[in-house]
Motif scaffolding. Structure first.
Motif, PDB file in Angstrom:
ATOM      1  N   TYR A 278      -1.388  32.387  18.901  1.00 11.12           N
ATOM      2  CA  TYR A 278      -1.084  33.188  17.617  1.00 11.12           C
ATOM      3  C   TYR A 278      -1.093  32.682  16.424  1.00 11.12           C
ATOM      4  O   TYR A 278      -1.153  31.247  16.320  1.00 11.12           O
ATOM      5  CB  TYR A 278       0.292  33.960  17.919  1.00 11.12           C
ATOM      6  CG  TYR A 278       1.500  32.996  17.541  1.00 11.12           C
ATOM      7  CD1 TYR A 278       1.832  32.658  16.636  1.00 11.12           C
ATOM      8  CD2 TYR A 278       2.015  32.458  19.004  1.00 11.12           C
ATOM      9  CE1 TYR A 278       3.147  31.791  16.594  1.00 11.12           C
ATOM     10  CE2 TYR A 278       3.154  31.795  18.998  1.00 11.12           C
ATOM     11  CZ  TYR A 278       3.638  31.541  17.729  1.00 11.12           C
ATOM     12  OH  TYR A 278       4.605  30.360  17.653  1.00 11.12           O
ATOM     13  N   SER A 279      -1.262  33.358  15.227  1.00  7.56           N
ATOM     14  CA  SER A 279      -1.086  32.646  13.986  1.00  7.56           C
ATOM     15  C   SER A 279       0.307  32.598  13.262  1.00  7.56           C
ATOM     16  O   SER A 279       0.901  33.652  13.483  1.00  7.56           O
ATOM     17  CB  SER A 279      -2.164  33.311  13.197  1.00  7.56           C
ATOM     18  OG  SER A 279      -2.307  32.931  11.719  1.00  7.56           O
ATOM     19  N   GLU A 280       0.327  31.603  12.563  1.00 11.73           N
ATOM     20  CA  GLU A 280       1.806  31.794  11.546  1.00 11.73           C
ATOM     21  C   GLU A 280       1.507  32.046  10.327  1.00 11.73           C
ATOM     22  O   GLU A 280       2.166  31.959   9.516  1.00 11.73           O
ATOM     23  CB  GLU A 280       2.342  30.285  11.783  1.00 11.73           C
ATOM     24  CG  GLU A 280       2.717  29.871  13.181  1.00 11.73           C
ATOM     25  CD  GLU A 280       3.171  28.357  12.992  1.00 11.73           C
ATOM     26  OE1 GLU A 280       4.312  28.275  13.669  1.00 11.73           O
ATOM     27  OE2 GLU A 280       2.472  27.553  12.581  1.00 11.73           O
ATOM     28  N   ALA A 281       0.068  32.347  10.065  1.00  9.66           N
ATOM     29  CA  ALA A 281      -0.235  32.749   8.499  1.00  9.66           C
ATOM     30  C   ALA A 281      -0.263  34.353   8.302  1.00  9.66           C
ATOM     31  O   ALA A 281      -0.543  34.581   7.406  1.00  9.66           O
ATOM     32  CB  ALA A 281      -1.760  32.110   8.527  1.00  9.66           C
ATOM     33  N   PHE A 282      -0.216  35.110   9.283  1.00  9.06           N
ATOM     34  CA  PHE A 282      -0.149  36.499   8.940  1.00  9.06           C
ATOM     35  C   PHE A 282       0.766  37.178   9.832  1.00  9.06           C
ATOM     36  O   PHE A 282       1.296  36.781  10.901  1.00  9.06           O
ATOM     37  CB  PHE A 282      -1.627  37.069   9.154  1.00  9.06           C
ATOM     38  CG  PHE A 282      -2.366  36.848  10.400  1.00  9.06           C
ATOM     39  CD1 PHE A 282      -1.914  37.767  11.523  1.00  9.06           C
ATOM     40  CD2 PHE A 282      -3.198  35.937  10.524  1.00  9.06           C
ATOM     41  CE1 PHE A 282      -2.758  37.439  12.708  1.00  9.06           C
ATOM     42  CE2 PHE A 282      -4.134  35.853  11.539  1.00  9.06           C
ATOM     43  CZ  PHE A 282      -3.859  36.403  12.865  1.00  9.06           C
ATOM     44  N   ASP A 330       7.592  38.674  13.421  1.00  8.52           N
ATOM     45  CA  ASP A 330       7.264  37.361  12.605  1.00  8.52           C
ATOM     46  C   ASP A 330       6.829  36.046  13.620  1.00  8.52           C
ATOM     47  O   ASP A 330       7.240  36.199  15.106  1.00  8.52           O
ATOM     48  CB  ASP A 330       8.070  36.788  11.591  1.00  8.52           C
ATOM     49  CG  ASP A 330       9.635  36.577  12.148  1.00  8.52           C
ATOM     50  OD1 ASP A 330       9.541  36.255  13.359  1.00  8.52           O
ATOM     51  OD2 ASP A 330      10.387  36.446  11.246  1.00  8.52           O
ATOM     52  N   ALA A 331       6.138  35.049  13.207  1.00 10.74           N
ATOM     53  CA  ALA A 331       5.805  33.995  14.202  1.00 10.74           C
ATOM     54  C   ALA A 331       6.991  33.482  14.787  1.00 10.74           C
ATOM     55  O   ALA A 331       6.963  32.685  15.867  1.00 10.74           O
ATOM     56  CB  ALA A 331       5.044  32.949  13.159  1.00 10.74           C
ATOM     57  N   PRO A 365       1.242  28.626  18.502  1.00  7.06           N
ATOM     58  CA  PRO A 365       0.818  28.824  17.284  1.00  7.06           C
ATOM     59  C   PRO A 365      -0.751  27.815  17.319  1.00  7.06           C
ATOM     60  O   PRO A 365      -0.726  26.783  17.885  1.00  7.06           O
ATOM     61  CB  PRO A 365       1.660  28.076  16.571  1.00  7.06           C
ATOM     62  CG  PRO A 365       2.261  26.982  17.217  1.00  7.06           C
ATOM     63  CD  PRO A 365       2.458  27.615  18.841  1.00  7.06           C
ATOM     64  N   ASP A 367      -4.276  27.242  14.601  1.00  8.32           N
ATOM     65  CA  ASP A 367      -4.854  27.428  13.396  1.00  8.32           C
ATOM     66  C   ASP A 367      -6.104  28.327  13.497  1.00  8.32           C
ATOM     67  O   ASP A 367      -6.863  28.641  12.676  1.00  8.32           O
ATOM     68  CB  ASP A 367      -5.184  25.848  12.643  1.00  8.32           C
ATOM     69  CG  ASP A 367      -3.701  25.104  12.294  1.00  8.32           C
ATOM     70  OD1 ASP A 367      -2.702  26.012  12.176  1.00  8.32           O
ATOM     71  OD2 ASP A 367      -3.688  24.153  12.245  1.00  8.32           O
ATOM     72  N   HIS A 368      -6.819  28.301  14.477  1.00  7.31           N
ATOM     73  CA  HIS A 368      -8.073  28.793  14.847  1.00  7.31           C
ATOM     74  C   HIS A 368      -7.827  30.371  14.850  1.00  7.31           C
ATOM     75  O   HIS A 368      -8.872  30.901  14.893  1.00  7.31           O
ATOM     76  CB  HIS A 368      -8.620  28.546  15.947  1.00  7.31           C
ATOM     77  CG  HIS A 368      -8.041  28.460  17.146  1.00  7.31           C
ATOM     78  ND1 HIS A 368      -6.933  28.103  17.714  1.00  7.31           N
ATOM     79  CD2 HIS A 368      -8.323  29.344  18.303  1.00  7.31           C
ATOM     80  CE1 HIS A 368      -6.536  28.514  19.009  1.00  7.31           C
ATOM     81  NE2 HIS A 368      -7.236  29.402  19.051  1.00  7.31           N
ATOM     82  N   THR A 370      -7.468  34.018  13.702  1.00  5.42           N
ATOM     83  CA  THR A 370      -7.600  34.596  12.608  1.00  5.42           C
ATOM     84  C   THR A 370      -7.365  36.257  12.697  1.00  5.42           C
ATOM     85  O   THR A 370      -7.568  36.844  13.618  1.00  5.42           O
ATOM     86  CB  THR A 370      -9.033  34.317  11.801  1.00  5.42           C
ATOM     87  OG1 THR A 370     -10.143  35.117  12.641  1.00  5.42           O
ATOM     88  CG2 THR A 370      -9.599  33.057  11.770  1.00  5.42           C
ATOM     89  N   ASP A 371      -7.337  36.842  11.314  1.00  5.80           N
ATOM     90  CA  ASP A 371      -7.371  38.222  11.431  1.00  5.80           C
ATOM     91  C   ASP A 371      -8.540  39.134  10.950  1.00  5.80           C
ATOM     92  O   ASP A 371      -8.777  39.969  10.546  1.00  5.80           O
ATOM     93  CB  ASP A 371      -6.320  38.871  10.620  1.00  5.80           C
ATOM     94  CG  ASP A 371      -6.017  38.506   9.194  1.00  5.80           C
ATOM     95  OD1 ASP A 371      -7.092  37.716   8.814  1.00  5.80           O
ATOM     96  OD2 ASP A 371      -5.276  38.796   8.437  1.00  5.80           O
TER      97      ASP A 371
END
Length: 994
Positions: A278-282, A330-331, A365, A367-368, A370-371
């Protein structure tokens, strides 16, 4: 003025051009004769005998020796020839050693095809015998391609090319590999690589091409629960455990029996799943399904976690018509969850539970993630993707070995045993559909569909490839190297990036960024291939040792020397001969303690090593083992430029080249990629047979090679027309130089202004041509020379001086000056055009200098005196030419109206407003410049009816007929005709006739 026509009165002869140089070139029939002559007189070797010249070495990127040349080969080799020839004529010792890549899958595949056609299996043949068949196949194609390259007019050391399968080359390639072995960059690792199930080998990125492919896509539920180790408890007996908010939310999600949903286009990788990223950015949301359409696999009331931005697209794909957001996620909450594999609890065909997938799938988590597409969660199979693998390394995920070399699942894998992902024929196997059915049966399939997208294929078999985890040998590009060659960095990557940024000049400059970005982001280099035809990985591993053990690899300099010596004497085949291991290890270590590696090197390592056995080792190599230039197509940023960079940075400490030039691909006239199925291919031999190689070479010179180039019938017709115009220019020069001797030559100061202006233009061109060739701007060089020939010469100088050359007495200053300039033009144009039109300029040269051993290609560009430059004179004649253009246009109006038949019937009045232009016109024989019998130049205001050109204000022309009789020799209409010794002649012609 005088004309080269049958109408010339034989009683009044003129000096007509005399030359055997034909209008029709007949190149297809005549070019082979010049090739034979160059070979007989040894042009290439004679150039090498010129002493004291600075070397210039273009190192040839080796094509594969496995088929006839295509138009891309022709483009590449012609560009190389332009450079080698022009650099030689600029004063260098320009060496060119052609070469061939002889190992690797393309050739091995051809031999396997022959075996399959006979119903034979390669694996049943002795490996040495098989390799010898590959060698023989390559030798045959080397000979064919060599003749095809020579037919293009490409000069080089064809008698002694380099071949990667030569014994010395194989020995050096092995030595270069063993440098990686000894410097610590070589390691064996198990990681996903591009794998061809058809060819049963790993592939480099450069061996992969992308085509449209229709893939299955699935949305899959992973049921989640809170991590068990976060259950509330007390600590130290009296301190209550304070449950985090994230853990409380995770507990709630578990109680709701929610799932995370992943999306993938490779359902066959689901059995290898080890995590969900999963992403921590969205943000994410927990959704509840409220309503579905017919045929939906979604269930009303089920709870799903999805990326907020992507939820609507996911529900649309799953035919969910209504939903609601239960709560935000959330993350930190996702980090408290763990998932179950979709096949957890699945049963086999007999109804027995399958325990293969009864393990937890961590939520991690990444980094690869994306949404941009998908669900916001990424199914992670570390054995089948680089991002997945990197995540697995970071979090210690287990690798799987479920997929065999032939693209099938291992024989003991439950449910899917032996099923192919890609069949040996390159078609889709049943693995994807079987997994989709299993997911549906397990209640994990949320939605399915198909997606047409760009997908990697083997560029040899044209079959799809897969990412597959397999033990391979790698060069670590970030490992610290202790080799004493660290001036530009102590890792391969650091040295490569420094070379790109500081040591290499790129043409075009965009190549720098492209190669830099590739090197900057690339993973370790996969060196091994599971094939037979190539240089083996000459190393030994200790039995029982693990790849991470210090003694796993045998590191012994004496063993390496023995291997290299054996390859030098007998070639790489000796590695496969029974007893070779014992021979090279005996007396150093116990041979029985070691295993011999039988993988072969990536063929890109072979070609990447050519700098060592060509530039470094050959007598016609370079002192420092570096090339001045590597030249290939843009695809070689990920191919030869790339592998040569990595290989040399690992062994030399820097790039093996100072310059890199890239050219585009060849397309048809409509800009489409050439394809045999479309019938739009253009074969080099086809062009040569119809037009000659010089036309093909001229096509290259007239094209912008920095982008994709178009070629076809109409384009070639246009090129042939340009060629004819140039040929006519050279024929004019040759014809009017008949009988020219040094006694006729005049010094610059003795010449009329018109000739001095031509010399000025030559001085300008000399600088431009030299700069253009030095910058590899062949299109620019040709355009400048073509414009000069067709405009400055044919339309102006030749047009004006035709009268002088035909009608002036041989001893006249004007005629001597004109012939002196024609001689100067001859030497410069033939040499400046020689690198491009190699055959035609040789023909032009031999027309004047036919003696034995003579060749334009043995000369340099002539030095041009700087005092020929005369800017004031050039500025004056620019004014004269502008006025001439107005007069010529005015006379054309009269010619079209049938008032006159030729310009010599006119005696116009030219009204000039500008004083400087007026003075310029009065200082020259403007009638001769305009090819009229008389002319009057005046500052008087022009009448309203005078002819004008909008783009040249201040000049107006009033047409008047010439007065007098027509001279029977020069055709000028002059008052004095008929008053001289020779009847019907003017004074000038009467004197010339004696």
């Amino acid at each position: 003025m005088c004309a080269d026509t049958p109408e010339t009165d034989p009683k009044y002869p003129v000096f007509l051009p005399e030359t055997a140089f034909p209008m029709r070139a007949g190149l297809p029939a005549r070019e082979p004769g010049w090739l034979k002559r160059w070979e007989e007189i040894g042009v290439y070797d004679r150039l090498r005998e010129k002493k004291g010249r600075k070397p210039f070495t273009l190192h040839d990127g080796p094509p594969y020796a496995n088929g006839h040349l295509h138009i891309g080969h022709a483009l590449n080799k012609i560009l190389k020839d332009f450079i080698v020839r022009s650099q030689q004529m600029l004063g260098h010792d320009a060496r060119y050693v052609p070469g061939w890549d002889c190992h690797g899958l393309p050739i091995e595949w051809k031999i396997e095809e022959q075996y399959r056609a006979k119903g034979l299996n390669k694996d049943d043949v002795d490996v040495v015998a098989f390799r010898q068949e590959c060698r023989k196949f390559a030798e045959g194609w080397v000979d064919i391609q060599r003749e095809e390259f020579k037919r293009l007019g490409v000069a080089g050391n064809w008698a002694d090319p380099y071949l990667t399968m030569d014994f010395h080359a194989e020995a050096v390639i092995a030595e270069e590999f063993m440098k990686f072995l000894m410097n610590g960059t070589l390691y064996q690792g198990s990681k996903p690589v591009m794998w061809s199930p058809v060819e049963k080998t790993a592939l480099a990125e450069a061996e992969v091409e992308y085509h449209d492919h229709t893939s299955h896509m699935v949305w899959v539920r992973f049921k989640v629960r809170a991590k068990r180790n976060q259950v509330p408890s007390s600590r130290d007996g009296d301190q209550p455990f304070e449950e985090s908010q994230a853990n409380k939310l995770a507990q709630g999600i578990e109680e709701s029996k929610a799932s995370v949903v992943i999306w993938t286009t490779t359902p066959w990788t689901i059995p290898q799943n080890r995590a969900v990223a999963y992403s921590e950015a969205f943000p994410y949301d927990l959704f509840e399904v409220l309503a579905v359409a017919d045929g939906s696999l979604a269930v009303v009331g089920e709870k799903l976690i999805l990326g907020r931005k992507l939820a609507e697209d996911v529900f649309r794909a799953a035919k969910v018509t209504d939903w609601r957001v239960v709560e935000r996620v959330d993350a930190s909450t996702l980090a408290e969850l763990v998932a179950a594999h979709p096949y957890r609890g699945i049963k086999d065909a007999d109804g027995m539970p399958v325990i293969e997938w009864n393990y937890d799938v961590p939520m991690l988590p990444g980094d690869h993630v994306t949404d941009d597409a998908g669900t916001g969660f990424v199914h992670t199979a570390p054995s089948h993707g680089d991002d997945d693998y990197q995540l697995g390394l970071k979090f210690g995920l287990k690798m799987t070995y479920n997929v065999e070399a032939d693209g099938s699942y291992r024989a003991d894998l439950p449910l899917f045993a032996g099923q192919h992902i890609i069949t040996p024929e390159g078609k889709e196997g049943p693995a994807n559909v079987s997994n989709i059915k299993a997911l549906h049966g397990a209640g994990a399939l949320f939605a399915k569909g198909k997606l047409k997208h760009s997908y990697p294929h083997s560029w040899r078999s044209k079959a799809p490839v897969i990412y597959r985890n397999t033990p391979q040998w790698f060069a670590a590009i970030d490992a610290k190297i202790e080799d004493g060659k660290g001036a530009y960095g102590d890792t391969i990557r650091a040295r490569a990036l420094h070379s790109i940024n500081h040591l290499v000049q790129f043409t075009p400059v965009s190549g720098r960024n492209r190669l830099h970005s590739m090197i900057e982001a690339r993973p370790d280099w996969v060196l091994s291939r599971q094939r037979a035809w190539g240089v083996p990985l000459t190393c030994f591993t200790k039995k029982g040792a693990r790849p991470t053990d210090a003694d796993f690899l045998l590191l012994n300099a004496e063993v390496n020397k023995r291997i290299a010596a054996a390859f030098e004497a007998e070639g790489a085949d000796v590695w496969y001969v029974q007893g070779f291991k014992e021979k090279v290890l005996q007396g150093i270590v116990d041979p029985s303690d070691y295993e011999q590696v039988f993988d072969v090197l990536d063929v890109w390592f072979d070609s990447g090593s050519t700098h060592a056995f060509v530039l470094r080792d050959r007598a016609d190599g370079t002192e420092d083992g570096l090339a001045d230039l590597y030249l290939e197509g843009t695809d070689q940023h990920r191919g030869w430029f790339h592998s040569s960079m990595l290989q040399a940075c690992g062994t030399k400490g820097r790039a093996p080249y100072r310059g890199v030039l890239t050219h585009g691909f060849t397309l048809d006239e409509k800009g489409m990629k050439m394809s045999k199925s479309l019938g739009n291919t253009v074969a080099p031999q086809q062009v040569i047979d119809e037009y000659g190689a010089d036309i093909l070479r001229l096509w290259v010179a007239t094209s912008d090679y920095t982008v994709d180039l178009r070629i076809g019938k109409e384009i070639l017709k246009g090129v042939a027309d340009s060629y004819r115009r140039l040929r006519n220019t050279m024929r004019y020069i040759l014809g009017n130089l008949a009988g020219f001797t040094e006694a006729e030559r005049l010094e610059t100061a003795e010449m009329p202004e018109l000739e001095q202006w031509v010399l000025h233009r030559l001085a300008e061109l000399d600088t431009e041509v030299r700069k253009g060739y030095a910058a590899y701007d062949f299109q620019g060089v040709f355009q400048k020379l073509f414009t000069f020939c067709t405009v400055d010469l044919s339309s102006v100088y030749f047009d004006i001086r035709k009268d002088v050359l035909y009608c002036d007495a041989p001893e006249s200053t004007r005629r001597r000056a004109a012939r002196t300039v024609l001689d100067i033009l001859f030497h410069r144009l033939t040499s400046w055009l020689a690198p491009i039109l190699v055959f035609t300029m040789e023909e032009v040269w031999l027309e004047r200098f036919p003696q034995d051993g003579s060749s334009i290609h043995l000369t340099d560009f002539p030095d041009t005196p700087k005092d020929w430059l005369n800017e004031p004179l050039a500025a004056k004649w620019a004014q004269v030419r502008l006025a001439r253009r107005v007069v010529t246009a005015a006379l054309e109006v009269q010619r079209s109206a049938k008032v006159i038949g030729a310009s010599l019937e006119a005696a116009p009045v030219v009204h000039v407003e500008d004083a400087a232009m007026l003075a310029a016109l009065k200082s020259v024989d403007f009638a001769q410049v305009c090819i009229t019998s008389a002319i009057q130049v005046t500052a008087d205001p022009a009448p309203a009816e005078a002819f004008r050109l909008p783009e040249q204000p201040g000049v107006a022309v009033v047409f008047e007929l010439a007065e007098g009789e027509k001279c029977a020799r020069c055709w000028q209409i002059l008052p004095d005709v008929g008053t001289h010794k020779h009847a019907q002649t003017c004074a000038r012609c009467d004197e010339a006739l004696g």
